[in-house]
Design a protein around this motif. Sequence first.
Motif, short mmCIF file in Angstrom:
data_model
loop_
_atom_site.label_atom_id
_atom_site.label_comp_id
_atom_site.label_asym_id
_atom_site.label_seq_id
_atom_site.Cartn_x
_atom_site.Cartn_y
_atom_site.Cartn_z
N TRP A 11 0.84 -1.20 0.00
CA TRP A 11 0.00 0.00 0.00
C TRP A 11 0.87 1.25 0.00
CZ3 TRP A 11 -4.94 -0.53 -1.04
CH2 TRP A 11 -5.53 -1.78 -0.81
N LEU A 12 0.59 2.13 -0.93
CA LEU A 12 1.35 3.37 -1.07
C LEU A 12 0.53 4.55 -0.56
CD1 LEU A 12 2.62 2.88 -4.74
CD2 LEU A 12 3.84 2.34 -2.64
N THR A 13 1.21 5.51 0.04
CA THR A 13 0.58 6.79 0.40
C THR A 13 0.57 7.66 -0.85
OG1 THR A 13 2.67 7.83 0.97
CG2 THR A 13 1.52 6.64 2.75
N ILE A 14 -0.11 8.78 -0.77
CA ILE A 14 -0.15 9.71 -1.92
C ILE A 14 1.26 10.21 -2.25
CG2 ILE A 14 -0.63 11.81 -0.59
CD1 ILE A 14 -2.50 11.07 -3.78
N GLU A 15 2.07 10.44 -1.22
CA GLU A 15 3.44 10.92 -1.45
C GLU A 15 4.28 9.85 -2.14
OE1 GLU A 15 1.90 11.13 1.56
OE2 GLU A 15 1.60 13.30 1.68
N GLU A 16 4.15 8.59 -1.69
CA GLU A 16 4.89 7.50 -2.30
C GLU A 16 4.44 7.27 -3.74
OE1 GLU A 16 5.81 4.86 1.70
OE2 GLU A 16 3.89 4.62 0.67
N LEU A 17 3.11 7.36 -3.98
CA LEU A 17 2.60 7.18 -5.34
C LEU A 17 3.09 8.28 -6.26
CD1 LEU A 17 0.81 5.48 -7.19
CD2 LEU A 17 -1.06 7.05 -6.62
N ALA A 18 3.11 9.51 -5.77
CA ALA A 18 3.60 10.63 -6.58
C ALA A 18 5.05 10.39 -7.00
CB ALA A 18 3.46 11.94 -5.80
N GLU A 19 5.85 9.89 -6.07
CA GLU A 19 7.25 9.59 -6.38
C GLU A 19 7.33 8.42 -7.36
OE1 GLU A 19 11.10 7.81 -4.03
OE2 GLU A 19 9.73 9.09 -2.92
N TYR A 20 6.54 7.39 -7.12
CA TYR A 20 6.55 6.18 -7.94
C TYR A 20 6.16 6.47 -9.40
CZ TYR A 20 5.37 1.28 -9.10
OH TYR A 20 5.29 0.02 -9.66
N LEU A 21 5.11 7.30 -9.59
CA LEU A 21 4.62 7.61 -10.93
C LEU A 21 5.23 8.87 -11.52
CD1 LEU A 21 0.82 6.80 -10.60
CD2 LEU A 21 2.67 5.33 -11.43
N LYS A 22 6.01 9.59 -10.72
CA LYS A 22 6.59 10.88 -11.17
C LYS A 22 5.48 11.85 -11.58
CE LYS A 22 10.79 9.14 -10.93
NZ LYS A 22 10.71 8.16 -9.86
N MET A 23 4.47 11.95 -10.70
CA MET A 23 3.34 12.85 -10.93
C MET A 23 3.15 13.71 -9.69
SD MET A 23 0.53 10.32 -12.69
CE MET A 23 -0.69 11.63 -12.86
N GLY A 24 2.40 14.78 -9.86
CA GLY A 24 2.13 15.68 -8.75
C GLY A 24 1.06 15.13 -7.81
N ARG A 25 1.19 15.42 -6.53
CA ARG A 25 0.21 14.98 -5.54
C ARG A 25 -1.17 15.56 -5.81
NH1 ARG A 25 3.24 16.46 -0.18
NH2 ARG A 25 1.67 18.02 -0.47
N THR A 26 -1.25 16.82 -6.19
CA THR A 26 -2.55 17.46 -6.43
C THR A 26 -3.29 16.75 -7.54
OG1 THR A 26 -1.66 19.58 -5.70
CG2 THR A 26 -3.68 19.63 -7.01
N LYS A 27 -2.61 16.44 -8.62
CA LYS A 27 -3.22 15.72 -9.74
C LYS A 27 -3.70 14.34 -9.28
CE LYS A 27 -3.80 14.55 -14.18
NZ LYS A 27 -4.85 15.11 -14.99
N LEU A 28 -2.90 13.63 -8.49
CA LEU A 28 -3.29 12.31 -8.01
C LEU A 28 -4.47 12.37 -7.06
CD1 LEU A 28 0.25 10.74 -7.57
CD2 LEU A 28 -1.47 10.12 -9.29
N TYR A 29 -4.52 13.38 -6.18
CA TYR A 29 -5.68 13.57 -5.31
C TYR A 29 -6.95 13.71 -6.14
CZ TYR A 29 -3.46 14.36 -0.73
OH TYR A 29 -2.79 14.20 0.46
N ARG A 30 -6.89 14.56 -7.16
CA ARG A 30 -8.06 14.79 -8.01
C ARG A 30 -8.48 13.51 -8.71
NH1 ARG A 30 -9.01 15.25 -12.92
NH2 ARG A 30 -6.91 15.63 -13.66
N MET A 31 -7.51 12.78 -9.24
CA MET A 31 -7.80 11.53 -9.95
C MET A 31 -8.44 10.51 -9.00
SD MET A 31 -4.43 11.22 -12.37
CE MET A 31 -4.97 9.77 -13.26
N ALA A 32 -7.95 10.44 -7.77
CA ALA A 32 -8.51 9.51 -6.78
C ALA A 32 -9.94 9.90 -6.43
CB ALA A 32 -7.63 9.47 -5.53
N GLN A 33 -10.17 11.19 -6.19
CA GLN A 33 -11.50 11.67 -5.84
C GLN A 33 -12.51 11.43 -6.95
OE1 GLN A 33 -10.45 15.70 -4.91
NE2 GLN A 33 -10.26 15.28 -2.72
N GLU A 34 -12.07 11.52 -8.20
CA GLU A 34 -12.97 11.35 -9.34
C GLU A 34 -13.03 9.90 -9.83
OE1 GLU A 34 -11.87 14.29 -12.24
OE2 GLU A 34 -12.32 15.94 -10.87
N GLY A 35 -12.33 8.99 -9.14
CA GLY A 35 -12.37 7.58 -9.50
C GLY A 35 -11.60 7.24 -10.77
N GLU A 36 -10.66 8.09 -11.16
CA GLU A 36 -9.89 7.87 -12.38
C GLU A 36 -8.70 6.94 -12.15
OE1 GLU A 36 -8.73 11.60 -14.08
OE2 GLU A 36 -10.74 12.42 -13.89
N ILE A 37 -8.35 6.71 -10.89
CA ILE A 37 -7.21 5.87 -10.54
C ILE A 37 -7.65 4.97 -9.39
CG2 ILE A 37 -6.24 7.56 -8.92
CD1 ILE A 37 -3.46 6.77 -9.96
#
Length: 74
Positions: A11-37
């Motif tokens: 299980w990854l935290t948002i910070e770990e996922l951002a590092e893993y995917l080389k993406m921004g945390r804000t973008k990942l938060y939005r994607m999670a909230q909208e069910g895109e990831i």
Amino acid sequence: MQRIPMDRTKWLTIEELAEYLKMGRTKLYRMAQEGEIPASKVGNQWRFDREEIDQWMKNQRPVSAGQRQEGVAR
């Protein structure tokens, strides 16, 4: 507290996922909230299953021209 290497963590935290995917945390938060990831929310924190994320990433690949001609979309 012993830190487990990220490549062994299910299980990854948002910070770990951002590092893993080389993406921004804000973008990942939005994607999670909208069910895109694929994500799970525990309390007020998001968690991401590494295997589900890997499979999701593989499914994000664009369809090749050969697959479109054969009518196979993934």
